[in-house]
Design a protein around this motif. Structure first.
Motif, PDB file in Angstrom:
ATOM      1  N   ARG A   1       7.209  -0.993  12.412  1.00  0.00           N
ATOM      2  CA  ARG A   1       6.564  -1.980  11.370  1.00  0.00           C
ATOM      3  C   ARG A   1       5.470  -1.535  10.526  1.00  0.00           C
ATOM      4  O   ARG A   1       4.760  -2.383   9.947  1.00  0.00           O
ATOM      5  CB  ARG A   1       6.290  -3.313  12.162  1.00  0.00           C
ATOM      6  CG  ARG A   1       7.592  -3.760  12.767  1.00  0.00           C
ATOM      7  CD  ARG A   1       7.491  -5.128  13.588  1.00  0.00           C
ATOM      8  NE  ARG A   1       6.896  -4.765  14.902  1.00  0.00           N
ATOM      9  CZ  ARG A   1       7.669  -4.621  16.029  1.00  0.00           C
ATOM     10  NH1 ARG A   1       8.969  -4.628  15.875  1.00  0.00           N
ATOM     11  NH2 ARG A   1       6.979  -4.444  17.126  1.00  0.00           N
ATOM     12  N   HIS A   2       5.376  -0.229  10.647  1.00  0.00           N
ATOM     13  CA  HIS A   2       4.135   0.298   9.766  1.00  0.00           C
ATOM     14  C   HIS A   2       4.562   1.295   8.890  1.00  0.00           C
ATOM     15  O   HIS A   2       5.759   2.014   9.145  1.00  0.00           O
ATOM     16  CB  HIS A   2       3.102   0.962  10.561  1.00  0.00           C
ATOM     17  CG  HIS A   2       2.604  -0.210  11.432  1.00  0.00           C
ATOM     18  ND1 HIS A   2       1.304  -0.782  10.985  1.00  0.00           N
ATOM     19  CD2 HIS A   2       2.515  -0.646  12.589  1.00  0.00           C
ATOM     20  CE1 HIS A   2       0.771  -1.721  11.844  1.00  0.00           C
ATOM     21  NE2 HIS A   2       1.443  -1.689  12.958  1.00  0.00           N
ATOM     22  N   LEU A   3       3.760   1.684   7.918  1.00  0.00           N
ATOM     23  CA  LEU A   3       4.078   2.830   7.121  1.00  0.00           C
ATOM     24  C   LEU A   3       3.795   3.990   7.923  1.00  0.00           C
ATOM     25  O   LEU A   3       3.135   4.019   9.133  1.00  0.00           O
ATOM     26  CB  LEU A   3       3.031   2.782   5.997  1.00  0.00           C
ATOM     27  CG  LEU A   3       3.258   1.711   4.745  1.00  0.00           C
ATOM     28  CD1 LEU A   3       2.321   1.414   3.783  1.00  0.00           C
ATOM     29  CD2 LEU A   3       4.740   2.099   4.087  1.00  0.00           C
ATOM     30  N   PRO A   4       3.959   5.348   7.392  1.00  0.00           N
ATOM     31  CA  PRO A   4       3.766   6.527   8.314  1.00  0.00           C
ATOM     32  C   PRO A   4       2.405   6.685   8.433  1.00  0.00           C
ATOM     33  O   PRO A   4       1.531   6.378   7.787  1.00  0.00           O
ATOM     34  CB  PRO A   4       4.465   7.616   7.154  1.00  0.00           C
ATOM     35  CG  PRO A   4       5.143   6.944   6.371  1.00  0.00           C
ATOM     36  CD  PRO A   4       4.779   5.706   6.073  1.00  0.00           C
ATOM     37  N   THR A   5       2.123   7.171   9.680  1.00  0.00           N
ATOM     38  CA  THR A   5       1.022   7.763  10.020  1.00  0.00           C
ATOM     39  C   THR A   5       0.273   8.831   9.274  1.00  0.00           C
ATOM     40  O   THR A   5       0.847   9.951   9.287  1.00  0.00           O
ATOM     41  CB  THR A   5       0.643   7.997  11.719  1.00  0.00           C
ATOM     42  OG1 THR A   5       1.354   6.806  12.392  1.00  0.00           O
ATOM     43  CG2 THR A   5      -0.528   8.261  11.995  1.00  0.00           C
ATOM     44  N   VAL A   6      -0.894   8.654   8.589  1.00  0.00           N
ATOM     45  CA  VAL A   6      -1.258   9.479   7.857  1.00  0.00           C
ATOM     46  C   VAL A   6      -2.608  10.087   8.539  1.00  0.00           C
ATOM     47  O   VAL A   6      -3.697   9.470   9.123  1.00  0.00           O
ATOM     48  CB  VAL A   6      -1.721   8.978   6.570  1.00  0.00           C
ATOM     49  CG1 VAL A   6      -2.667   9.833   5.659  1.00  0.00           C
ATOM     50  CG2 VAL A   6      -0.593   8.526   5.686  1.00  0.00           C
ATOM     51  N   ALA A   7      -2.970  11.295   8.582  1.00  0.00           N
ATOM     52  CA  ALA A   7      -4.204  12.036   9.106  1.00  0.00           C
ATOM     53  C   ALA A   7      -5.582  11.648   8.323  1.00  0.00           C
ATOM     54  O   ALA A   7      -5.374  11.687   6.998  1.00  0.00           O
ATOM     55  CB  ALA A   7      -4.081  13.595   9.088  1.00  0.00           C
ATOM     56  N   MET A   8      -6.213  10.878   9.086  1.00  0.00           N
ATOM     57  CA  MET A   8      -7.594  10.442   8.218  1.00  0.00           C
ATOM     58  C   MET A   8      -8.397  11.715   8.130  1.00  0.00           C
ATOM     59  O   MET A   8      -8.969  12.182   9.260  1.00  0.00           O
ATOM     60  CB  MET A   8      -8.093   9.263   8.716  1.00  0.00           C
ATOM     61  CG  MET A   8      -9.320   8.556   8.038  1.00  0.00           C
ATOM     62  SD  MET A   8      -9.873   7.032   8.468  1.00  0.00           S
ATOM     63  CE  MET A   8     -11.343   8.276   9.645  1.00  0.00           C
TER      64      MET A   8
END
Lengths: 297, 292
Positions: free
Chosen positions: B269-276
């Protein structure tokens, strides 16, 4: 004395300040030219920008004097002497606030009061504390229609807000709201949040013997629907009108401020409150006053 | 707005009980207006589109979505795309056409079999039904978005809250259209609204199926009926624990099954995980709403 108020149930053009201000000015000009010219027009919370801006408040917030000048420049002489209450994101040297401006338009007018929302909604769908600062207090002020107080949305959910406004002499409480619709249980015909608002605003009015005007935002922002459903209540808590759902509307309501005095005489809850308030504060938890021990201890 | 509101106090606040379906009851007139206004505003006002495309599967979700789009924008503004694969049930097509006829929606059929099999037969002939279903679902989105681009239209999604919470859909396929009117309605609420709006009973009353695998039904896949799952999901997402529900009389195996699906699919239910890496990371620090 009868007083005509117009509730502007308004849909902003989100993020387009000029278009939205033009929309507000159009409503004000039309009201000013109406056969029954209102003394006061009440717009909702964040009417100038839309509510859910997140970090966009940095770009959209303006100073109160700047807003007053921009409104005056757009409405022209037609609106001289007409009062307006309007919600906006306010910038000053100390920070950004979710605020409501009350002003008399025209060259003889000016800003009478700016209320900064005290109770910032920060739960569920709300993130206000992340983006704006909290206001310091709730005060009434003398306006041409009568002594008035402004509240913004969650301010009205705390019974102390209406209490403070009434104790400061308000006989009209204007609640500017942007309340995302939620709850569709059968029976009410309106979203559940409006049922809650009805109970809250009616309660404030009846408890303190004041008129309560609730101006609601309308329109959708990222799936969250502001349903409208603005309303007005007399000092006995009776609803005088209910705005339509999902659409803009300018809702005229005539109030008789003498009714406030009559209601307070019939049911003197307010004088009971005034008389007891100081004693209650002194004896409240956190007051620093130690209550005497009961006899025998 | 009505002149006689009831006092505050709602079914949601009552203690959970398997026989009390009150929390899922909706005012279908209110919800219908609500969603029609939502579609008008999100499609026309906010995004500036005049037309939409909807993938019409023959099931109740897409039928209701298409009907709401017709009410919001008019039938001429809606194109229903029928996107069958070679294993799709002929009944699905019949039902899709029945819905299109009922609401006056123009249709276009684009068979995705060659597109899907062109990949699978040449490179992955051993792929089973689940993988084939995912490829078909993603192929449907390729067609939906391409047709939308061609027509200067907006794709409208049809996923409901039950399948979203259970993770019962193909990620970045069914969930990808930018506007979705049904995503906060449980399946049993979709059924109620579909009946109220006049979706043909053949479509509302048939067993729900993604029709990705022959003979498949949602409820067989899930191990619980939608009415059961919906009520459990409602209480779990309202802050009740699984043990609370079992204590209140809900069947333990169903509660655990639903809870497990809910808890194992948050990522979906989320957008892809992006490295911050920076203090201006998009969606973490740099925060602007979708309609800003």
């Amino acid at each position: 004395m009868p007083l005509d108020i117009a509730i502007a149930q308004f849909r902003p053009s989100k993020g387009d300040f000029d278009a939205t201000l033009d929309g507000c000015a159009g409503i004000i000009r039309r009201a000013a030219g109406a056969e029954r010219r209102p003394r006061l027009i009440v717009f909702p919370e964040t009417a100038l920008t839309g509510y859910f801006l997140e970090g966009g408040v940095r770009e959209q917030a303006i100073a109160a004097p700047e807003l007053f000048e921009a409104l005056n420049a757009r409405v022209g002489e037609d609106a001289d002497g007409l009062d307006v209450a309007i919600g906006f994101y306010e910038r000053d040297a100390a920070g950004i606030y979710n605020s409501a401006l009350y002003a008399t338009l025209g060259p003889g007018g000016g800003i009478l009061h700016v209320h900064r929302k005290v109770f910032l909604a920060t739960y569920g769908v709300f993130q206000e504390e992340r983006f704006v600062e909290a206001g310091a207090g709730i005060r009434a002020f003398d306006a041409p229609p009568g002594r008035t107080a402004l509240l913004i949305c969650e301010d009205g959910f705390h019974s102390v807000s209406g209490t403070l406004a009434a104790l400061d002499g308000a006989s009209i409480i204007l609640i500017l709201s942007a309340s995302p619709a939620r709850g569709a249980a059968p029976g009410a015909g309106v979203p559940g949040n409006l049922v809650r608002w009805d109970a809250l605003a009616s309660g404030i009015a009846a408890e303190h013997g004041v008129f309560v005007i609730v101006s609601q935002l309308v329109g959708f922002e990222g799936g969250k629907g502001f349903a409208g459903g603005s309303a007005a209540y007399d000092p006995r808590g009776h609803r005088l009108l209910a705005g339509p759902l999902w659409e803009e509307a300018v809702l005229p309501v005539r109030v008789d401020l003498d009714e406030a005095a009559r209601a307070r005489t019939e049911e003197p809850l307010f004088s009971d409150l005034e008389r007891s308030w100081t004693r209650l504060l002194v004896n409240s938890p956190g007051s620093g006053v130690r209550r005497p021990a009961p006899d025998g201890e | 707005m009505t002149g006689a509101w009831p006092p505050a106090g709602t079914a949601e606040a009552r203690a959970p009980h398997p026989a009390d379906r009150g929390p899922l009851d909706i005012d279908t007139d209110l919800v219908r207006d609500w969603l029609v206004q939502f579609l008008r505003e999100e499609i026309e006002r906010r995004r500036g589109f005049r037309r939409v495309v909807v993938g019409l599967s023959g099931g109740v979700d897409s039928a209701l979505t298409a009907a709401l789009c017709v009410e919001a924008l008019g039938p001429e503004a809606v194109l229903a795309l029928l996107l069958p694969y070679r294993t799709s049930s002929p009944r699905s097509r019949e039902h899709a056409l029945l819905v299109a006829g009922k609401f006056g929606i123009p249709t276009r059929t684009i068979d995705i079999t060659r597109a899907v099999d062109g990949y699978l037969d040449e490179f992955e002939p051993e792929a089973g039904g689940h993988r084939r279903g995912n490829v078909a679902a993603r192929q449907r989105m390729i067609v939906l978005f391409d047709q939308a681009f061609k027509l200067s239209a907006l794709p409208v999604g049809t996923g409901n809250k039950s399948e979203r919470l259970l993770g019962y859909y193909t990620w970045h396929a069914d969930d990808s259209p930018p506007v979705n009117p049904l995503g906060d309605l449980f399946k049993s609420q979709v059924w109620a609204l579909a009946r109220a709006i006049g979706v043909p009973v053949e479509v509302v009353d048939k067993p729900a199926t993604a029709d990705l695998i022959q003979g498949q039904t949602d409820e067989d896949d899930l191990g619980a009926t939608y009415p059961e799952a919906d009520l459990i999901l409602h209480h779990l997402t309202s802050g009740r624990g699984a043990d609370d529900l079992v204590e209140a009389g809900f069947e333990r195996t169903k509660v655990e099954l639903v809870a497990r699906r809910l808890e194992s699919t948050h990522w979906k239910r989320h957008l892809p995980t992006v490295a911050m890496l920076s203090p201006t990371a998009i969606g973490e620090w740099y925060l602007r709403p979708v309609d800003y």
